[in-house]
Design a protein around this motif. Structure first.
Motif, PDB file in Angstrom:
ATOM      1  N   GLU A   1      67.461  51.126 -32.629  1.00  0.00           N
ATOM      2  CA  GLU A   1      67.287  51.284 -31.314  1.00  0.00           C
ATOM      3  C   GLU A   1      66.259  52.201 -30.887  1.00  0.00           C
ATOM      4  OE1 GLU A   1      68.194  49.208 -28.588  1.00  0.00           O
ATOM      5  OE2 GLU A   1      69.479  47.883 -29.807  1.00  0.00           O
ATOM      6  N   VAL A   2      65.440  52.057 -29.964  1.00  0.00           N
ATOM      7  CA  VAL A   2      64.448  53.238 -29.389  1.00  0.00           C
ATOM      8  C   VAL A   2      65.012  53.092 -27.897  1.00  0.00           C
ATOM      9  CG1 VAL A   2      62.309  53.742 -28.799  1.00  0.00           C
ATOM     10  CG2 VAL A   2      62.777  52.773 -30.974  1.00  0.00           C
ATOM     11  N   TRP A   3      65.381  54.512 -27.301  1.00  0.00           N
ATOM     12  CA  TRP A   3      65.755  54.852 -25.977  1.00  0.00           C
ATOM     13  C   TRP A   3      64.717  55.767 -25.225  1.00  0.00           C
ATOM     14  CZ3 TRP A   3      70.368  52.771 -24.634  1.00  0.00           C
ATOM     15  CH2 TRP A   3      71.250  52.543 -25.589  1.00  0.00           C
ATOM     16  N   ASP A   4      64.245  55.304 -24.108  1.00  0.00           N
ATOM     17  CA  ASP A   4      63.647  55.923 -23.368  1.00  0.00           C
ATOM     18  C   ASP A   4      64.232  56.928 -22.135  1.00  0.00           C
ATOM     19  OD1 ASP A   4      60.944  55.530 -24.559  1.00  0.00           O
ATOM     20  OD2 ASP A   4      60.918  53.438 -23.617  1.00  0.00           O
ATOM     21  N   LEU A   5      64.185  58.091 -22.050  1.00  0.00           N
ATOM     22  CA  LEU A   5      65.121  58.726 -21.141  1.00  0.00           C
ATOM     23  C   LEU A   5      64.206  59.326 -20.263  1.00  0.00           C
ATOM     24  CD1 LEU A   5      67.516  60.589 -23.664  1.00  0.00           C
ATOM     25  CD2 LEU A   5      67.729  58.463 -22.629  1.00  0.00           C
ATOM     26  N   ASP A   6      64.131  59.075 -19.002  1.00  0.00           N
ATOM     27  CA  ASP A   6      63.376  59.791 -18.031  1.00  0.00           C
ATOM     28  C   ASP A   6      64.297  60.842 -17.329  1.00  0.00           C
ATOM     29  OD1 ASP A   6      60.879  58.190 -17.986  1.00  0.00           O
ATOM     30  OD2 ASP A   6      61.967  56.600 -17.452  1.00  0.00           O
ATOM     31  N   VAL A   7      63.631  62.024 -17.561  1.00  0.00           N
ATOM     32  CA  VAL A   7      64.374  63.245 -16.897  1.00  0.00           C
ATOM     33  C   VAL A   7      63.469  64.144 -16.115  1.00  0.00           C
ATOM     34  CG1 VAL A   7      65.263  65.255 -17.705  1.00  0.00           C
ATOM     35  CG2 VAL A   7      65.462  63.385 -19.361  1.00  0.00           C
ATOM     36  N   GLU A   8      64.231  64.103 -14.785  1.00  0.00           N
ATOM     37  CA  GLU A   8      63.750  64.710 -13.642  1.00  0.00           C
ATOM     38  C   GLU A   8      64.835  66.060 -13.208  1.00  0.00           C
ATOM     39  OE1 GLU A   8      63.069  63.832  -8.716  1.00  0.00           O
ATOM     40  OE2 GLU A   8      63.911  62.300 -10.383  1.00  0.00           O
ATOM     41  N   ALA A   9      63.935  66.952 -12.910  1.00  0.00           N
ATOM     42  CA  ALA A   9      64.597  68.443 -12.660  1.00  0.00           C
ATOM     43  C   ALA A   9      64.981  68.112 -11.089  1.00  0.00           C
ATOM     44  CB  ALA A   9      63.626  69.494 -12.656  1.00  0.00           C
TER      45      ALA A   9
END
Length: 379
Positions: free
Chosen positions: A279-287
């Protein structure tokens, strides 16, 4: 002296549990924990540590309300005689069910803020060993497990009480030997950039540390990588778990970081994590809010005496309190008006995974220059 742990059949040496099995003065055992409101309106950073070879027990309570100030309490006392459960001024920690419920308490006190929290992790991750040598000596040899999950309880910040039943929490527990922990660090020729423990891996070069521990309703996990200043990977670890299924190990990863203009502090990150199941996981991380300035906890020589964590201070409880102005994304203003740019910052974040939003804890540190992102060393 004997403690309750000595009733178990898990001794690792001929020593009792109140004594360390190694003689290195830096041997430590510590947990850190952070909690945040979903909207970032209030946050807590706390922890306690024991340094058996230095006879020291210390800890900290730091809070934020909004993105303006960080309130700090640092506490230290002699470790012995050891009391159970370990208590440090108004602080104590209980373990009603190991790895299922941790209760952290700071009774109302004259020094700062208070809390009574029950943390229930949904994922506990034992990291790969951390080990390193330089100039003929071992500078790093420790283990860590990290946890993400949900917290219920009460947090009082600057007189305002917050009661909740599902705020995001992150906790880590590490023990062993590492640079800059538990007193002075021997200098044997190769400098450790920025005084950050993880920078010792780079042999004097700068590093980029990217970490994110997160949880949503369906997903939880950890992403951790350390690279040197030219992008060479020095360490990678992590895993992702779906609901209550088995976690899948991280085997590769990449990141794209957007920094606040003119700073080395991030505003957002896109993390791509590849796990062993393909699996490939995209994590969008916002401060959210401001990154914790760990100097307020006692890291980075943060005590007023400049000796940092684990130092002997007095034969009774010692307490320091102060307030940092953290309204700027990177600059921190101390009570005396001095402006500093501490390297050790750890950021509360909002994380989106496959369309599902949750929260997380994201240390992202640039130590020295970084050619990949075109960053210069910040002084």
């Amino acid at each position: 002296m004997l403690t309750s742990l000595d009733e178990s059949l898990y001794h690792q040496s001929s020593r009792v549990f109140a004594e360390a099995a190694v003689s290195d003065h830096r041997f430590y055992d510590r947990y850190s924990y952070t909690l945040m409101a979903p909207d970032g309106a209030a946050a807590l950073l706390t922890g306690m540590a024991v340094y058996k070879n230095l006879n020291v027990h210390d800890g900290f309570i730091c809070t934020q309300a909004g993105a303006a100030v960080q309130r700090n309490v640092r506490l230290s006392r002699p470790l012995r005689p050891i009391v159970e459960p370990l208590t440090l001024g108004p602080m104590r920690t209980e373990f009603p069910e190991a790895f299922k419920v941790t209760r952290m308490i700071a009774e109302p006190n004259e020094f700062g803020d208070a809390f009574d929290l029950s943390f229930r992790p949904v994922f506990t991750r034992l990291e790969s060993p951390h080990y390193g040598e330089a100039d003929g000596r071992v500078h790093t040899d420790y283990r860590r497990f990290s946890q993400v999950g949900w917290t219920s309880g009460t947090l009082v910040v600057d007189g305002q009480e917050h009661t909740f039943d599902r705020w995001f929490g992150w906790r880590d527990h590490s023990w062993g030997v590492r640079p800059g922990v538990g007193g002075f660090e021997p200098y044997t020729g190769t400098r450790n950039r920025g005084g950050i423990p993880s920078a010792a891996r780079a042999g004097g070069m700068g590093i980029l540390l990217v970490y994110c521990g997160f949880a949503t309703d369906s997903y939880s996990g950890f992403f951790f990588t350390i690279e040197d200043e030219v992008g060479k990977r020095l360490y990678i670890d992590g895993a992702i778990r779906v609901n209550d299924g088995e976690p899948s190990e991280l085997v590769d990863g990449a990141h794209k970081i957007t920094f606040h203009p003119g700073t080395n502090v991030f505003d957002s990150m896109r993390i791509q994590a590849q796990t062993a199941d393909g699996e490939v996981w995209d994590l969008d991380v916002e401060a959210i809010g401001r990154p914790w300035a760990y100097r307020g906890t006692g890291y980075d020589h943060g005590w007023n005496d400049g000796k940092g964590l684990g130092a002997w201070r007095h034969d009774s409880l010692t307490v320091e309190t102060d307030v940092y102005d953290v309204s700027h994304p990177e600059n921190v203003v101390l009570p005396n008006g001095e402006m500093i740019r501490p390297i050790h910052r750890e950021q509360p974040v909002r994380v989106t995974v496959r369309g599902e939003q949750g929260n997380g804890h994201a240390p992202m540190m640039v130590v020295g220059p970084n050619q990949v992102y075109g960053l210069k060393e910040r002084l």
